[in-house]
Design a protein around this motif. Structure first.
Motif, PDB file in Angstrom:
ATOM      1  N   LYS A  84     -13.276  12.277  27.149  1.00  0.00           N
ATOM      2  CA  LYS A  84     -14.631  11.907  26.720  1.00  0.00           C
ATOM      3  C   LYS A  84     -15.671  12.983  26.978  1.00  0.00           C
ATOM      4  O   LYS A  84     -16.532  13.215  26.136  1.00  0.00           O
ATOM      5  CB  LYS A  84     -15.071  10.608  27.401  1.00  0.00           C
ATOM      6  N   SER A  85     -15.643  13.617  28.150  1.00  0.00           N
ATOM      7  CA  SER A  85     -16.696  14.591  28.444  1.00  0.00           C
ATOM      8  C   SER A  85     -16.157  15.762  29.263  1.00  0.00           C
ATOM      9  O   SER A  85     -15.277  15.603  30.108  1.00  0.00           O
ATOM     10  CB  SER A  85     -17.862  13.922  29.173  1.00  0.00           C
ATOM     11  N   ARG A  87     -17.495  19.767  31.030  1.00  0.00           N
ATOM     12  CA  ARG A  87     -18.600  20.643  31.445  1.00  0.00           C
ATOM     13  C   ARG A  87     -18.032  22.001  31.821  1.00  0.00           C
ATOM     14  O   ARG A  87     -16.837  22.148  32.040  1.00  0.00           O
ATOM     15  CB  ARG A  87     -19.356  20.040  32.631  1.00  0.00           C
ATOM     16  N   VAL A 106     -23.251  18.610  28.656  1.00  0.00           N
ATOM     17  CA  VAL A 106     -22.027  17.810  28.626  1.00  0.00           C
ATOM     18  C   VAL A 106     -21.503  17.862  27.195  1.00  0.00           C
ATOM     19  O   VAL A 106     -22.242  17.624  26.244  1.00  0.00           O
ATOM     20  CB  VAL A 106     -22.296  16.347  29.045  1.00  0.00           C
ATOM     21  N   ASP A 108     -18.616  16.827  24.125  1.00  0.00           N
ATOM     22  CA  ASP A 108     -17.799  15.680  23.729  1.00  0.00           C
ATOM     23  C   ASP A 108     -16.404  16.089  23.256  1.00  0.00           C
ATOM     24  O   ASP A 108     -15.634  15.262  22.810  1.00  0.00           O
ATOM     25  CB  ASP A 108     -18.503  14.863  22.645  1.00  0.00           C
TER      26      ASP A 108
END
Length: 149
Positions: A84-85, A87, A106, A108
């Motif tokens: 989902k995320s 960094r 962030v 996706d």
């Protein structure tokens, strides 16, 4: 030796555009490979990227091999929430010390941070970075934070 293209040069802009095109065509494919898919996300037929662009291949090899200068450490993609995320983080350089996030962005998908890392590393590298005089013996160094027994 092939030098790193200067900021603002057409060659640098071409490298960045090729890298972006490869990253975009690989969305939906796990991992990060700098190749172009004939159909985005389908690795049945790949071309371009590091197979056809010698300069891009050499620059990526230098980025992966070079020790970051001026106290900066390697940049990595960190999955903060499975599938989902993601960094961007910077490794501490010390075993057991967790990486630090470099910004609040962030993502996706896992491909976009790879392109941003490419841009960050391109800005960090000197034009002559990666020349033979910059390499050292690696594991034989004594400043690599490993305990000596």
């Amino acid at each position: 030796m092939i030098t790193i293209p200067k900021k603002g040069s057409p060659e640098r802009a071409r490298l960045i555009a090729e890298h972006r095109a490869c990253i975009d065509s690989m969305k939906g494919v796990p991992g990060c490979t700098i190749l172009r898919c004939a159909t985005p996300g389908d690795t049945t037929h790949v071309s371009g990227g590091i197979h056809e662009d010698l300069l891009l291949n050499r620059v990526l090899l230098r980025m992966r091999a070079a020790m970051p200068r001026s106290g900066r450490r390697k940049l990595v993609v960190i999955c903060t929430e499975p599938d989902k995320s993601w960094r961007i983080g910077r490794l501490s350089g010390v075993r057991g010390v967790p990486p630090e996030f470099v910004n609040d962005t962030v993502y996706d998908n896992e491909q976009d941070p790879q392109h941003d890392i490419f841009l960050m590393r391109l800005d960090e590298l000197d034009e002559t970075d990666g020349m033979p005089e910059h390499f050292h013996e690696g594991w034989k160094r004594r400043d690599d934070n490993w305990t000596v027994t």
